[in-house]
Write a protein that holds these residues in place. Structure first.
Motif, PDB file in Angstrom:
ATOM      1  N   ASP A   1       7.064 -16.261   3.111  1.00 23.19           N
ATOM      2  CA  ASP A   1       6.632 -14.953   2.624  1.00 23.19           C
ATOM      3  C   ASP A   1       5.355 -14.495   3.330  1.00 23.19           C
ATOM      4  OD1 ASP A   1       6.921 -12.766   0.585  1.00 23.19           O
ATOM      5  OD2 ASP A   1       4.944 -13.506  -0.004  1.00 23.19           O
ATOM      6  N   ARG A   2       4.461 -15.422   3.617  1.00 19.67           N
ATOM      7  CA  ARG A   2       3.223 -15.053   4.310  1.00 19.67           C
ATOM      8  C   ARG A   2       3.505 -14.623   5.748  1.00 19.67           C
ATOM      9  NH1 ARG A   2      -1.352 -19.405   2.122  1.00 19.67           N
ATOM     10  NH2 ARG A   2      -1.285 -18.695  -0.053  1.00 19.67           N
ATOM     11  N   LEU A   3       4.446 -15.274   6.397  1.00 12.50           N
ATOM     12  CA  LEU A   3       4.823 -14.850   7.745  1.00 12.50           C
ATOM     13  C   LEU A   3       5.450 -13.455   7.709  1.00 12.50           C
ATOM     14  CD1 LEU A   3       6.252 -18.205   9.142  1.00 12.50           C
ATOM     15  CD2 LEU A   3       4.162 -17.050   9.886  1.00 12.50           C
ATOM     16  N   ARG A   4       6.251 -13.199   6.686  1.00 12.40           N
ATOM     17  CA  ARG A   4       6.835 -11.861   6.522  1.00 12.40           C
ATOM     18  C   ARG A   4       5.734 -10.820   6.357  1.00 12.40           C
ATOM     19  NH1 ARG A   4       7.143  -8.540   2.515  1.00 12.40           N
ATOM     20  NH2 ARG A   4       6.324 -10.102   1.046  1.00 12.40           N
ATOM     21  N   LEU A   5       4.744 -11.145   5.534  1.00 10.70           N
ATOM     22  CA  LEU A   5       3.636 -10.212   5.326  1.00 10.70           C
ATOM     23  C   LEU A   5       2.891  -9.935   6.626  1.00 10.70           C
ATOM     24  CD1 LEU A   5       2.047 -11.276   1.924  1.00 10.70           C
ATOM     25  CD2 LEU A   5       2.998  -9.044   2.510  1.00 10.70           C
ATOM     26  N   GLY A   6       2.724 -10.967   7.432  1.00 12.90           N
ATOM     27  CA  GLY A   6       2.049 -10.771   8.709  1.00 12.90           C
ATOM     28  C   GLY A   6       2.774  -9.768   9.584  1.00 12.90           C
ATOM     29  N   ARG A   7       4.100  -9.786   9.516  1.00 13.51           N
ATOM     30  CA  ARG A   7       4.897  -8.852  10.318  1.00 13.51           C
ATOM     31  C   ARG A   7       4.914  -7.451   9.721  1.00 13.51           C
ATOM     32  NH1 ARG A   7       8.438 -13.306   9.987  1.00 13.51           N
ATOM     33  NH2 ARG A   7       9.701 -12.165   8.466  1.00 13.51           N
ATOM     34  N   GLU A   8       4.859  -7.345   8.398  1.00 20.48           N
ATOM     35  CA  GLU A   8       5.112  -6.065   7.735  1.00 20.48           C
ATOM     36  C   GLU A   8       3.870  -5.390   7.170  1.00 20.48           C
ATOM     37  OE1 GLU A   8       8.025  -6.792   4.743  1.00 20.48           O
ATOM     38  OE2 GLU A   8       9.551  -7.520   6.161  1.00 20.48           O
ATOM     39  N   ALA A   9       2.721  -6.059   7.199  1.00 28.36           N
ATOM     40  CA  ALA A   9       1.532  -5.513   6.528  1.00 28.36           C
ATOM     41  C   ALA A   9       1.131  -4.149   7.077  1.00 28.36           C
ATOM     42  CB  ALA A   9       0.371  -6.497   6.651  1.00 28.36           C
ATOM     43  N   ALA A  10       1.158  -3.983   8.395  1.00 28.35           N
ATOM     44  CA  ALA A  10       0.744  -2.702   8.983  1.00 28.35           C
ATOM     45  C   ALA A  10       1.648  -1.567   8.518  1.00 28.35           C
ATOM     46  CB  ALA A  10       0.749  -2.804  10.503  1.00 28.35           C
ATOM     47  N   GLU A  11       2.943  -1.808   8.494  1.00 27.08           N
ATOM     48  CA  GLU A  11       3.877  -0.772   8.047  1.00 27.08           C
ATOM     49  C   GLU A  11       3.720  -0.509   6.554  1.00 27.08           C
ATOM     50  OE1 GLU A  11       6.891   2.089   8.058  1.00 27.08           O
ATOM     51  OE2 GLU A  11       5.633   1.237   9.643  1.00 27.08           O
ATOM     52  N   MET A  12       3.476  -1.543   5.775  1.00 24.48           N
ATOM     53  CA  MET A  12       3.263  -1.359   4.340  1.00 24.48           C
ATOM     54  C   MET A  12       2.004  -0.540   4.078  1.00 24.48           C
ATOM     55  SD  MET A  12       4.315  -5.201   3.025  1.00 24.48           S
ATOM     56  CE  MET A  12       4.078  -4.894   1.260  1.00 24.48           C
TER      57      MET A  12
ATOM     58  N   PRO B   1      -0.564   4.974  -3.437  1.00 16.25           N
ATOM     59  CA  PRO B   1      -1.443   4.499  -4.517  1.00 16.25           C
ATOM     60  C   PRO B   1      -0.823   4.654  -5.901  1.00 16.25           C
ATOM     61  CG  PRO B   1      -2.644   5.887  -2.967  1.00 16.25           C
ATOM     62  CD  PRO B   1      -1.196   6.022  -2.626  1.00 16.25           C
ATOM     63  N   ALA B   2       0.072   5.627  -6.043  1.00 14.69           N
ATOM     64  CA  ALA B   2       0.702   5.838  -7.345  1.00 14.69           C
ATOM     65  C   ALA B   2       1.730   4.758  -7.663  1.00 14.69           C
ATOM     66  CB  ALA B   2       1.364   7.213  -7.393  1.00 14.69           C
ATOM     67  N   ALA B   3       2.258   4.134  -6.625  1.00 14.75           N
ATOM     68  CA  ALA B   3       3.248   3.070  -6.818  1.00 14.75           C
ATOM     69  C   ALA B   3       2.992   1.978  -5.786  1.00 14.75           C
ATOM     70  CB  ALA B   3       4.664   3.618  -6.694  1.00 14.75           C
ATOM     71  N   PRO B   4       1.880   1.247  -5.930  1.00 12.65           N
ATOM     72  CA  PRO B   4       1.529   0.228  -4.931  1.00 12.65           C
ATOM     73  C   PRO B   4       2.580  -0.876  -4.879  1.00 12.65           C
ATOM     74  CG  PRO B   4       0.153   0.008  -6.882  1.00 12.65           C
ATOM     75  CD  PRO B   4       0.919   1.282  -7.043  1.00 12.65           C
ATOM     76  N   PRO B   5       2.870  -1.363  -3.689  1.00 14.78           N
ATOM     77  CA  PRO B   5       3.885  -2.412  -3.561  1.00 14.78           C
ATOM     78  C   PRO B   5       3.354  -3.759  -4.027  1.00 14.78           C
ATOM     79  CG  PRO B   5       2.854  -2.023  -1.450  1.00 14.78           C
ATOM     80  CD  PRO B   5       2.275  -1.003  -2.392  1.00 14.78           C
ATOM     81  N   GLN B   6       4.264  -4.628  -4.385  1.00 21.10           N
ATOM     82  CA  GLN B   6       3.879  -6.016  -4.659  1.00 21.10           C
ATOM     83  C   GLN B   6       3.703  -6.707  -3.315  1.00 21.10           C
ATOM     84  OE1 GLN B   6       6.523  -8.233  -7.209  1.00 21.10           O
ATOM     85  NE2 GLN B   6       5.630 -10.193  -6.635  1.00 21.10           N
ATOM     86  N   VAL B   7       2.509  -7.206  -3.076  1.00 16.15           N
ATOM     87  CA  VAL B   7       2.200  -7.762  -1.763  1.00 16.15           C
ATOM     88  C   VAL B   7       2.811  -9.147  -1.597  1.00 16.15           C
ATOM     89  CG1 VAL B   7       0.346  -8.465  -0.200  1.00 16.15           C
ATOM     90  CG2 VAL B   7       0.097  -6.393  -1.595  1.00 16.15           C
ATOM     91  N   PHE B   8       2.560 -10.018  -2.546  1.00 16.64           N
ATOM     92  CA  PHE B   8       3.003 -11.405  -2.410  1.00 16.64           C
ATOM     93  C   PHE B   8       4.254 -11.664  -3.240  1.00 16.64           C
ATOM     94  CE2 PHE B   8      -1.534 -11.567  -1.458  1.00 16.64           C
ATOM     95  CZ  PHE B   8      -1.527 -12.283  -0.270  1.00 16.64           C
ATOM     96  N   GLY B   9       5.161 -12.435  -2.659  1.00 15.72           N
ATOM     97  CA  GLY B   9       6.349 -12.874  -3.375  1.00 15.72           C
ATOM     98  C   GLY B   9       6.371 -14.388  -3.476  1.00 15.72           C
TER      99      GLY B   9
END
Length: 208
Positions: A110-121, A127-135
């Motif tokens: 999941d952390r590797l996924r976040l590294g790839r997707e954080a910029a796009e996220m 702000p009205a519907a913030p995503p869940q960052v960690f799974g």
């Protein structure tokens, strides 16, 4: 096993464990996210991850490698301890550390996924519907409990086996302390703290 042979393997095992601890600690502090109190705000979390293209994936890779290496070291110790309780406890510790390694894999993935997707996220952040960052957070406590239990059992095994007759019990006590302090008092447990306990074990084996 004569005393010279025993000295050789305990010292070499201590060196390998010490190197593993240092590698883990490098991984633990390679990510800027973990060099301070992690933020709770999703935007800040994503910003730290997106701005750390080297450190963030580095810790995600190093952690499971170090967990697996530690399990192998524990297995090597178990095979050399006297038969009976010392060996059985060490084997149980080894199996628990293998379980800890397997439980951490979803977190690293999941952390590797976040590294790839954080910029796009961040780009699409609402702000009205913030995503869940960690799974996969559900595996954190099972992982932590298995690792701390493994450390405690290995400490007891080394004490009963006569290799660390005093320090082994201290390591076992540290494992028990972590099991109580983490989930019941701190409500958190930084993985590097477990490796500080292993640092004590490594130094004890080196000094034997």
């Amino acid at each position: 096993m004569n005393p010279a042979q025993e000295f050789d393997w305990t010292r070499s095992t201590g060196i390998v464990l010490l190197v593993t601890v240092f590698v883990f600690l490098i991984g633990a502090f390679s990510a800027a996210y973990f060099r301070a109190m992690p933020p709770s705000d999703p935007r800040q979390q994503l910003t730290l991850i997106a701005n750390d293209p080297i450190g963030w994936p580095t810790q995600a890779i190093i952690f499971p490698v170090a967990f697996l290496a530690t399990a192998l070291i524990f297995g090597s110790i178990a095979l050399r301890l006297p038969a009976g309780w010392p060996r059985w406890l060490a084997l149980a510790a080894t199996l628990l550390f293998v379980a800890g390694f397997l439980l951490w894999l979803p977190i690293s993935s999941d952390r590797l996924r976040l590294g790839r997707e954080a910029a796009e996220m961040l780009r699409t952040f609402d702000p009205a519907a913030p995503p869940q960052v960690f799974g996969n957070g559900w595996v954190f406590w099972p992982h932590t409990i298995t690792v701390l239990t493994a450390i405690g059992l290995m400490g007891a095994a080394l004490a009963l086996g006569g290799l660390l007759p005093t320090l082994g019990w201290w390591v076992a006590g540290l494992g028990l302390l972590g099991l109580v302090a983490g989930p019941l008092i701190l409500r958190d447990w930084p993985p590097f703290a477990s490796y500080l306990f292993l640092l004590v074990m490594a130094i004890g084996l080196l000094r034997r």
